[in-house]
Design a protein around this motif. Sequence first.
Motif, PDB file in Angstrom:
ATOM      1  N   GLU A 104       3.420   3.982  10.029  1.00  0.00           N
ATOM      2  CA  GLU A 104       3.796   3.098  11.134  1.00  0.00           C
ATOM      3  C   GLU A 104       3.270   1.676  10.955  1.00  0.00           C
ATOM      4  N   VAL A 105       2.140   1.538  10.282  1.00  0.00           N
ATOM      5  CA  VAL A 105       1.599   0.191  10.118  1.00  0.00           C
ATOM      6  C   VAL A 105       1.990  -0.438   8.788  1.00  0.00           C
ATOM      7  N   GLY A 106       2.889   0.216   8.052  1.00  0.00           N
ATOM      8  CA  GLY A 106       3.461  -0.467   6.887  1.00  0.00           C
ATOM      9  C   GLY A 106       3.156   0.099   5.519  1.00  0.00           C
ATOM     10  N   ALA A 107       2.463   1.226   5.461  1.00  0.00           N
ATOM     11  CA  ALA A 107       2.200   1.837   4.155  1.00  0.00           C
ATOM     12  C   ALA A 107       3.350   2.784   3.787  1.00  0.00           C
ATOM     13  N   SER A 108       3.519   3.025   2.490  1.00  0.00           N
ATOM     14  CA  SER A 108       4.497   4.034   2.040  1.00  0.00           C
ATOM     15  C   SER A 108       3.750   5.314   1.750  1.00  0.00           C
TER      16      SER A 108
ATOM     17  N   VAL B 120       0.815  -1.223   0.000  1.00  0.00           N
ATOM     18  CA  VAL B 120       0.000   0.000   0.000  1.00  0.00           C
ATOM     19  C   VAL B 120       0.848   1.273   0.000  1.00  0.00           C
ATOM     20  N   SER B 121       0.520   2.190  -0.900  1.00  0.00           N
ATOM     21  CA  SER B 121       1.095   3.538  -0.849  1.00  0.00           C
ATOM     22  C   SER B 121      -0.033   4.551  -0.877  1.00  0.00           C
ATOM     23  N   ILE B 122       0.252   5.726  -0.324  1.00  0.00           N
ATOM     24  CA  ILE B 122      -0.725   6.816  -0.318  1.00  0.00           C
ATOM     25  C   ILE B 122      -0.031   8.041  -0.922  1.00  0.00           C
ATOM     26  N   ILE B 123      -0.699   8.696  -1.860  1.00  0.00           N
ATOM     27  CA  ILE B 123      -0.114   9.909  -2.444  1.00  0.00           C
ATOM     28  C   ILE B 123      -0.583  11.102  -1.607  1.00  0.00           C
ATOM     29  N   ALA B 124       0.308  11.620  -0.759  1.00  0.00           N
ATOM     30  CA  ALA B 124      -0.076  12.641   0.221  1.00  0.00           C
ATOM     31  C   ALA B 124      -0.717  13.877  -0.423  1.00  0.00           C
ATOM     32  N   ASP B 125      -0.112  14.362  -1.489  1.00  0.00           N
ATOM     33  CA  ASP B 125      -0.614  15.579  -2.145  1.00  0.00           C
ATOM     34  C   ASP B 125      -1.979  15.394  -2.798  1.00  0.00           C
ATOM     35  N   LEU B 126      -2.323  14.160  -3.068  1.00  0.00           N
ATOM     36  CA  LEU B 126      -3.606  13.901  -3.726  1.00  0.00           C
ATOM     37  C   LEU B 126      -4.631  13.381  -2.732  1.00  0.00           C
ATOM     38  N   CYS B 127      -4.478  13.802  -1.483  1.00  0.00           N
ATOM     39  CA  CYS B 127      -5.463  13.513  -0.442  1.00  0.00           C
ATOM     40  C   CYS B 127      -5.843  14.823   0.230  1.00  0.00           C
ATOM     41  N   ALA B 128      -7.104  14.975   0.563  1.00  0.00           N
ATOM     42  CA  ALA B 128      -7.571  16.179   1.254  1.00  0.00           C
ATOM     43  C   ALA B 128      -8.121  15.786   2.617  1.00  0.00           C
ATOM     44  N   PRO B 129      -7.660  16.469   3.680  1.00  0.00           N
ATOM     45  CA  PRO B 129      -8.177  16.159   5.006  1.00  0.00           C
ATOM     46  C   PRO B 129      -9.420  16.990   5.349  1.00  0.00           C
ATOM     47  N   VAL B 130     -10.203  16.517   6.299  1.00  0.00           N
ATOM     48  CA  VAL B 130     -11.221  17.368   6.922  1.00  0.00           C
ATOM     49  C   VAL B 130     -10.488  18.322   7.853  1.00  0.00           C
ATOM     50  N   ASP B 131      -9.573  17.755   8.652  1.00  0.00           N
ATOM     51  CA  ASP B 131      -8.796  18.533   9.616  1.00  0.00           C
ATOM     52  C   ASP B 131      -7.310  18.299   9.327  1.00  0.00           C
ATOM     53  N   LYS B 132      -6.574  19.391   9.152  1.00  0.00           N
ATOM     54  CA  LYS B 132      -5.170  19.308   8.731  1.00  0.00           C
ATOM     55  C   LYS B 132      -4.313  18.453   9.659  1.00  0.00           C
ATOM     56  N   THR B 133      -4.427  18.713  10.970  1.00  0.00           N
ATOM     57  CA  THR B 133      -3.602  17.977  11.932  1.00  0.00           C
ATOM     58  C   THR B 133      -3.963  16.498  11.937  1.00  0.00           C
ATOM     59  N   ARG B 134      -5.255  16.218  11.960  1.00  0.00           N
ATOM     60  CA  ARG B 134      -5.685  14.813  11.920  1.00  0.00           C
ATOM     61  C   ARG B 134      -5.224  14.148  10.624  1.00  0.00           C
ATOM     62  N   GLY B 135      -5.208  14.912   9.539  1.00  0.00           N
ATOM     63  CA  GLY B 135      -4.751  14.377   8.250  1.00  0.00           C
ATOM     64  C   GLY B 135      -3.288  13.975   8.315  1.00  0.00           C
ATOM     65  N   GLU B 136      -2.454  14.829   8.879  1.00  0.00           N
ATOM     66  CA  GLU B 136      -1.027  14.503   9.023  1.00  0.00           C
ATOM     67  C   GLU B 136      -0.851  13.298   9.941  1.00  0.00           C
ATOM     68  N   ASN B 137      -1.625  13.280  11.039  1.00  0.00           N
ATOM     69  CA  ASN B 137      -1.541  12.141  11.964  1.00  0.00           C
ATOM     70  C   ASN B 137      -1.928  10.831  11.281  1.00  0.00           C
ATOM     71  N   ALA B 138      -2.915  10.918  10.399  1.00  0.00           N
ATOM     72  CA  ALA B 138      -3.360   9.712   9.681  1.00  0.00           C
ATOM     73  C   ALA B 138      -2.228   9.161   8.812  1.00  0.00           C
ATOM     74  N   LEU B 139      -1.503  10.056   8.140  1.00  0.00           N
ATOM     75  CA  LEU B 139      -0.396   9.604   7.288  1.00  0.00           C
ATOM     76  C   LEU B 139       0.719   8.981   8.132  1.00  0.00           C
ATOM     77  N   THR B 140       1.000   9.590   9.290  1.00  0.00           N
ATOM     78  CA  THR B 140       2.015   9.031  10.190  1.00  0.00           C
ATOM     79  C   THR B 140       1.597   7.636  10.659  1.00  0.00           C
TER      80      THR B 140
END
Length: 187
Positions: free
Chosen positions: A180-184, A156-176
């Motif tokens: 931690e659980v193995g995604a790039s 699994v990979s996630i393209i950070a720039d092509l994701c929009a958060p509801v809440d900025k801080t929660r969005g960054e925390n989600a990526l972290t």
Amino acid sequence: MSKALIMVDVQNDFCPGGSLGTERGHDVARGINELITGEHSYDVIVATQDWHIDPGTHFSDEPNFVDTWPVHCTADTEGARMHPDLDLTKIREYFRKGEYTAAYSGFEGHAASDESTLLAQWLKDNGVTEVVVAGIATDHCVLATAKDALKEGFQVSIIADLCAPVDKTRGENALTELEEVGASIIR
Ligand SMILES: [Zn+2]
């Protein structure tokens, strides 16, 4: 072995002007469209859709924007439609979720063309081993979808720039959390 792009909930209600619009919704929709209409390495592109009929307490007149929300993405309405800037011809299958309950993960979704086929099974049937996730919202449906993809055994990979958060801080925390659980995280 093939690679899929999972486009999460890039629907009108989650973009500016929608009932639950994220600030970066339009940018994400346009960015994803550039990606899928340009040269890319995806063998298949699928899209998830929040698709509510009567999802119980998921909807609230006094939403807390964490687990209760204003009415959004009601099945077959303009708000549930994909963003108008997306070239829909690139999407092989839609996976709809949340008819009668809250459903954050695309893996709870069933194929629009065949209600008995769930996302994980469809991907496996199509030889997919690797998924790339982008869409809305980073801190909710992207997070849940990517976590389930890992549980199902996909790379699994996630393209950070092509994701929009509801809440900025929660969005960054989600990526972290996903890292931690193995995604790039692709930045
Ligand atoms: Zn919803």
